[in-house]
Scaffold this active site. Structure first.
Site, short mmCIF file in Angstrom:
data_model
loop_
_atom_site.label_atom_id
_atom_site.label_comp_id
_atom_site.label_asym_id
_atom_site.label_seq_id
_atom_site.Cartn_x
_atom_site.Cartn_y
_atom_site.Cartn_z
N HIS A 263 -7.15 14.39 -16.81
CA HIS A 263 -7.26 15.23 -15.61
C HIS A 263 -6.91 16.66 -16.05
O HIS A 263 -7.57 17.22 -16.91
CB HIS A 263 -6.31 14.63 -14.56
CG HIS A 263 -6.45 15.17 -13.16
ND1 HIS A 263 -7.44 16.02 -12.76
CD2 HIS A 263 -5.68 14.94 -12.05
CE1 HIS A 263 -7.29 16.30 -11.48
NE2 HIS A 263 -6.22 15.66 -11.02
N HIS A 302 -17.61 14.03 -16.32
CA HIS A 302 -16.93 14.16 -15.03
C HIS A 302 -17.32 12.99 -14.16
O HIS A 302 -18.46 12.53 -14.19
CB HIS A 302 -17.32 15.47 -14.34
CG HIS A 302 -16.35 15.87 -13.28
ND1 HIS A 302 -16.43 15.38 -11.99
CD2 HIS A 302 -15.25 16.66 -13.33
CE1 HIS A 302 -15.43 15.87 -11.30
NE2 HIS A 302 -14.69 16.64 -12.08
N ASP A 358 -12.72 22.28 -17.87
CA ASP A 358 -11.69 22.45 -18.90
C ASP A 358 -12.24 22.87 -20.24
O ASP A 358 -11.47 23.24 -21.13
CB ASP A 358 -10.90 21.14 -19.06
CG ASP A 358 -10.03 20.89 -17.86
OD1 ASP A 358 -9.40 21.84 -17.39
OD2 ASP A 358 -9.97 19.74 -17.39
#
Ligand code: CMC
Length: 422
Positions: A263, A302, A358
């Site tokens: 995460h 994702h 990210d």
């Protein structure tokens, strides 16, 4: 064609027709026919745990909207504080509402001296800042006893203001402690992102003025990270909130969920991965290893986005603005080569794996001199507003306590055996 499904219980021939509304079916209807038959859905990949009016994602189309506003427009024209207001209260503030909100947030940035001196400084010298932040949320619940009165909207709002305002102070405090530098008090003359940069980097200058390009980039990153509907951390916030503790305790749980490398910890993992790859020449061998099951490509994939992550597109652009000021992050070439290699490889194409938020955020943070172990903390700062928007919505919906079912696969009943006989 009817927008419904018909379920037949083959044990007795009874049927029920359930309407499909907004792409889903109501488990309450299912329950009417099959009250004792549950769904098996580890990871909640197919289960909506709530209705929500906060954030909309269309993973196939790469769409992300906060309260209906496209993320691209908010990143281009808004500020994090305005977005936080939008997420929490449902509408963009008018000028007067915004001034009040800004004033409230600015004047709640200080933390109780005991939080800093007794609590934060009690950590081991090399404590991870995210571990400190998780704990600090929990500690705050012991400072604001009235926060337990979650049924009072005014009390609720007071804690919302405190949390949004204090999280940058706690985050900077955790960092300063972990590098042995003295705490810097908030500077109420600065905007939200600039004040955070001041608390992070100020040394002996009387007034720290951050580079405006970097402060703006950070503010945009805050906007992009503010909410993302029912991700692991937000789901944790709602699950915990459903048992009605104070919001500080809820945030401690949500932040703990965010901490993990699958995460919010992924931005940290991306930099570690790029360092491990070490050179553009090693990218192909690394990707081959990933395809053979030797770890994952961090910052890729994702649960919801199966086309592209719109946040990653915006971040990639900001990265270049930041590098104009800081100089190029040496890991950028490896990242670009990695992205190019993966996006033209059938393994990643067939599994719909694309760079996520990210993948590039870590490169920006690193170029801005943030230590790697503060990356997830940087994610947590704006995510607090999303968590609180969901917490407020949950309480207003008066939702039941979260209590999932399970498929028991353990031993049948058996008799206790005394230790001497085992
Ligand atoms: N690298 C290589 N293979 C991958 C990756 C990856 N990053 N992600 C998924 N896969 C493969 C996985 O091995 C599986 O293959 P197969 O069908 O052959 O078994 C397939 O793709 C589906 O993966 P999954 O684990 O079922 O997908 P998920 O929806 O459960 O996981 C995820 C989503 C984000 C946890 C995962 O993609 C991942 O671990 N990515 C790397 C960590 C990361 O970047 N996390 C940040 C997410 S975005 C920010 C946030 O929300 O915090």
């Amino acid at each position: 064609m009817a927008e419904s499904v018909t379920i037949t219980d083959n044990r007795n021939g009874e049927s029920i027709e359930i309407p499909i509304v907004n792409g889903g079916v109501d488990a309450g209807d299912w329950k009417k026919l099959l009250g004792n038959t549950w769904f098996y859905d580890p990871g909640f990949t197919q289960t909506a745990c709530t209705s929500s009016a906060i954030t909309e994602i269309d993973g196939d189309a790469g769409i992300l909207r906060y309260r209906g506003y496209p993320i691209e427009q908010l990143a281009e024209s808004s500020t994090y504080l305005e977005v936080a207001y939008l997420l929490i209260y449902g509408e963009l503030p008018n000028a007067e509402q915004f001034e009040t909100w800004k004033h409230e947030i600015t004047y709640h940035t200080f933390i109780h001296e005991n939080v800093r001196k007794r609590f934060m400084e009690g950590f081991h010298y090399d404590a991870h800042p995210m571990g400190m932040l998780v704990s600090a949320f929990g500690a705050l619940s012991t400072f604001y006893h009235e926060a337990k009165d979650i049924d009072d909207p005014e009390v609720r709002n007071k804690q919302i203001v405190r949390l949004v305002a204090k999280v940058p102070t706690l985050a900077a405090c955790a960092h300063r402690f972990s590098v042995g530098q003295p705490f810097v008090y908030p500077d109420n003359t600065l905007d939200f992102a600039s004040n955070f940069l001041s608390m992070m980097w100020k040394v002996a200058e009387p007034h720290y003025v951050p580079n405006p390009v970097l402060a703006h980039a950070l503010d945009v990153l805050f906007i992009l990270h503010a909410d993302h509907e029912q991700n692991c951390g937000t789901a944790a916030m709602r699950v915990i909130g459903s048992s009605h503790p104070d919001p500080y305790s809820c945030c401690a749980g949500a932040a703990a969920a965010l901490y993990g490398p699958r995460h919010g910890g992924a931005n940290e993992a991306v930099i570690k991965m790029l360092n491990e790859i070490g050179s553009v020449d090693n990218v192909e061998a690394f990707v081959k290893g990933v395809k053979e099951g030797k770890g994952r490509l961090q910052g890729f994939g994702h649960r919801v986005y199966k086309n592209f992550d719109p946040r990653a597109t915006i971040i990639k652009k900001i990265a270049y603005d930041v590098f104009e000021v800081t100089g190029k992050n040496p890991l950028l070439d490896i990242a670009l080569k990695l992205e190019e290699t993966a996006l033209s490889d059938d393994y990643f194409i067939s599994r719909k794996l694309y760079p996520n938020v990210d993948f590039y955020s870590g490169l920006i943070y690193q170029a801005m001199d943030f230590p790697i172990d503060t990356f997830t903390v940087l994610f947590a700062i704006p995510r607090v507003s999303g968590w609180l928007a969901h917490w407020k919505e949950l309480l207003e919906q008066d939702q039941k306590i979260a209590r999932p079912r399970q498929l028991y696969i353990g031993a049948e009943e058996r008799n206790y055996v005394p230790m001497v006989s085992r």
